[in-house]
Scaffold this motif. Sequence first.
Motif, PDB file in Angstrom:
ATOM      1  N   ASP A  34      88.075  36.404  63.248  1.00 34.62           N
ATOM      2  CA  ASP A  34      88.635  36.008  61.953  1.00 34.62           C
ATOM      3  C   ASP A  34      88.779  37.180  60.992  1.00 34.62           C
ATOM      4  O   ASP A  34      89.099  36.981  59.813  1.00 34.62           O
ATOM      5  N   THR A  35      88.545  38.400  61.480  1.00 35.22           N
ATOM      6  CA  THR A  35      88.652  39.542  60.565  1.00 35.22           C
ATOM      7  C   THR A  35      90.077  39.747  60.023  1.00 35.22           C
ATOM      8  O   THR A  35      90.215  40.113  58.853  1.00 35.22           O
ATOM      9  N   PRO A  36      91.136  39.474  60.806  1.00 33.91           N
ATOM     10  CA  PRO A  36      92.474  39.672  60.225  1.00 33.91           C
ATOM     11  C   PRO A  36      92.702  38.789  58.996  1.00 33.91           C
ATOM     12  O   PRO A  36      93.325  39.220  58.024  1.00 33.91           O
ATOM     13  N   LYS A  37      92.176  37.555  59.045  1.00 32.52           N
ATOM     14  CA  LYS A  37      92.361  36.641  57.904  1.00 32.52           C
ATOM     15  C   LYS A  37      91.637  37.175  56.676  1.00 32.52           C
ATOM     16  O   LYS A  37      92.120  37.053  55.550  1.00 32.52           O
ATOM     17  N   VAL A  38      90.453  37.754  56.899  1.00 31.61           N
ATOM     18  CA  VAL A  38      89.684  38.276  55.767  1.00 31.61           C
ATOM     19  C   VAL A  38      90.379  39.504  55.179  1.00 31.61           C
ATOM     20  O   VAL A  38      90.512  39.634  53.964  1.00 31.61           O
ATOM     21  N   TYR A  46      86.836  31.276  55.240  1.00 32.30           N
ATOM     22  CA  TYR A  46      86.708  32.029  56.485  1.00 32.30           C
ATOM     23  C   TYR A  46      85.255  32.390  56.739  1.00 32.30           C
ATOM     24  O   TYR A  46      84.509  32.724  55.825  1.00 32.30           O
ATOM     25  N   VAL A  47      84.890  32.331  58.006  1.00 33.47           N
ATOM     26  CA  VAL A  47      83.546  32.734  58.401  1.00 33.47           C
ATOM     27  C   VAL A  47      83.669  33.889  59.383  1.00 33.47           C
ATOM     28  O   VAL A  47      84.402  33.787  60.367  1.00 33.47           O
ATOM     29  N   ILE A  48      82.992  34.978  59.084  1.00 37.67           N
ATOM     30  CA  ILE A  48      82.924  36.056  60.078  1.00 37.67           C
ATOM     31  C   ILE A  48      81.466  36.242  60.488  1.00 37.67           C
ATOM     32  O   ILE A  48      80.550  35.922  59.733  1.00 37.67           O
ATOM     33  N   THR A  49      81.279  36.738  61.699  1.00 29.98           N
ATOM     34  CA  THR A  49      79.919  36.899  62.216  1.00 29.98           C
ATOM     35  C   THR A  49      79.371  38.270  61.823  1.00 29.98           C
ATOM     36  O   THR A  49      80.102  39.131  61.316  1.00 29.98           O
ATOM     37  N   THR A  50      78.084  38.447  62.094  1.00 24.83           N
ATOM     38  CA  THR A  50      77.451  39.750  61.888  1.00 24.83           C
ATOM     39  C   THR A  50      78.243  40.832  62.622  1.00 24.83           C
ATOM     40  O   THR A  50      78.522  41.904  62.078  1.00 24.83           O
ATOM     41  N   ARG A  51      78.623  40.524  63.859  1.00 27.72           N
ATOM     42  CA  ARG A  51      79.379  41.511  64.653  1.00 27.72           C
ATOM     43  C   ARG A  51      80.735  41.813  64.021  1.00 27.72           C
ATOM     44  O   ARG A  51      81.168  42.966  63.985  1.00 27.72           O
ATOM     45  N   GLU A  52      81.397  40.762  63.532  1.00 28.85           N
ATOM     46  CA  GLU A  52      82.727  40.993  62.930  1.00 28.85           C
ATOM     47  C   GLU A  52      82.619  41.837  61.665  1.00 28.85           C
ATOM     48  O   GLU A  52      83.470  42.693  61.417  1.00 28.85           O
TER      49      GLU A  52
END
Lengths: 584, 169
Positions: free
Chosen positions: A220-224, A387-393
């Motif tokens: 989901d990084t592109p959305k952020v 949007y939710v991103i993970t620790t890794r993202e």
Amino acid sequence: MKLIEKMIRCSINGITLDVEAGTTILQAAKKVGVDVPTLCHLDLHDIGIANQSANCRVCLVEDEKRHQLVPACAEKVVEGMAVQTDSLKAVMARRTSLELLLSNHPQDCLTCIKNLDCELQTLAHDMNIKEIHYPGEKMNHPLDLTSKGISKDSNKCIMCRRCITMCDEVQTVGILSPLKRGFDVVVATAFHLDMDQTSCTYCGQCVSVCPTAALAEMNDTPKVWRALNHPEKHVVVQIAPAVRVALAEEFGFPPGEISTGKIVAALKRLRFDTVVDTNFGADLTVIEEAHELVDRMENGGRLPMLTSCCPAWVQFIEHQFPELLDVPSSCKSPQQMVGTLIKSYYAEKRAIDPKKIVSVSVMPCLAKKAEAARDEFHQNGLRDVDYVITTRELARMIKEAAIDFKTLQEQPFDELLSDSTGAAAIFGTTGGVLEAAARTAYEMMTGKELKEVDFTAIRGLEGVREATIPMGERSLRIGIAHELGNARKLLEAIRDGKSHFDLIEIMACPGGCIGGGGQPYHHGRLDVIKARQEALYRLDATLPKRKSHQNEEVIQLYDVFLEKPGSHKAHQLLHTTYSAKTRI
Amino acid sequence: MKNKILDISSLDRALLDQLDTYIKNLEGDNEENLIHVLHRAQALFGHLPHNLQLYVARALNLSGAKVNGVVTFYSFFNEEPTGKYVVSVCMGTACFVKGADKVLQKILDIIGTKKNEMSADGLFTVKDVRCIGACGLAPVVTINDKVYGKVQVNDVETLIGRYKGGQSA
């Protein structure tokens, strides 16, 4: 009757040693410091689970007496066995096995989500594979990007079956199985259903153990980035308790490094407008949940009450125990509480149109992505969390922006929705939510001050733990489970009327959120999870306030916005409902 | 992959009752009984559509994926409806070296269908199967419960012809 264990004498590369019956060659080799490459093998002995399918064949070693190649991970040592791990025959056989695995593996490593974090890639490097001599037929399975949490690319699957071990044995969810036979085998859902049509909880433990990118998080990084680049949008970000004790691992720090201030600084460098804290939501959850518990206990309500912070666990009960939907607390999770408040309280205070706010959260979890997208979680057509991103993202975004995480100057959270206590810090570990709730419930129920806040008896990593906490005239009987297989046992007891608990905490992942599916990969090393757990308890112990009801910003929030715990407005904004789903 | 038929209520209740009775009388572990139950279900319903597999999964408290994995592993189980006659061509090593692949192709040509698909007239489903253990008779073809040994390409027309009218030979 227990038979006396007979020791078995064997030799590994000429080193003689005695081992217990049942020891594998791999375990014996480890004892004398001999390394054997492995791929499908995964031994999580701390939680009693091992994947020993022995089907990748990259751990082949030579049994000298039988002149045979055997898989070190599964072959047990027998009396007088002499093993050579580095004979030419063994080395060449391992190379062939790996080349065969690579022969139908996609070669898009450069853009693969697991680039530099892939066990297959590491092995290809370590085993000096510079050419693949077997150009094989390629698999051609469709990508499954239907779920919010997990992406599935069966073309990258090497049939190690670690995911099935996790999903079947640890989590008892069982949505994956090998289908068909021979070259056509594919690890898939029942009837090739889309992931979002199954009973997947999105706990992401399959992702945690997948050696390749066959199972990975939805990116989901592109959305952020798009939201950050939008001139009109005001982007608010929250970070979960377990993220701050894990993210630094991605930048070379040892597991258990607490890097809250650096993470806040990094988020500011990434141009998030405001950085708030999910821990604030954790304290708020404790107040609402303790209030609900006391109400249920005093007014003959449904007991036990089950905590509801873990979205994978919520999915689990909706699909697997639809007849028990009156037991979970109606409280939203901290992520959703903070999300709701960002678009109401925060928007009001800062005089920003909620339509212009983008609410992002950084979570250790893949199920949080699916939780944010649930039908229940929106107000006036706006999602509580966009949007939710993970620790890794988040780590990937920081690297992408070329931010030097190591040298970042620590920064504090912004003013609103950011105060928190030690009770909130431990939300990220198994037992933490319950300990936090107990600290507040004790004072609510007895009216007395709780002097000893450390409930050390309920800490640890045992799969199921229980205790009785005296609360004035009565006592609070509590149960704790992590991993869904353990949760299933507690739920079956409730269903059969055999449960004697008042309050139960369940977290889906090993160790709780610290072992979540969105955390830096532990590659089978559970000591990493332990180090993260210790860090959370350290954080709790260093904070001046350790009980959620001491959180001044939470007190103020009730004064000026929510009225009181369990009020009509609190119910409207901070509570939710569950619905029965079909088990597949 | 949408629109999978998973609606259990569309299954024939009378047949399900028979299956339930069979399951109720089984002893032992559900996972071990799975294959027996699937055999029975296929005997009752003719094939194992997805909703029936899901029904079996629930009856035995197993996951749908587990049941589907077993069904798709064994070539004996059919997820799709089969013709009145199931023609199985053994592809074991002995049969294969004696030309089973050519026999299979000839059968498909004469019936005018594809492997594992029911013929348009609903009479035949042709499958290739793993060794059926009658290597001395290679190449072997079975039609429903009947076994034909040492089948040559030239025999195929007569053999299939006997079933083409719809009445078994």
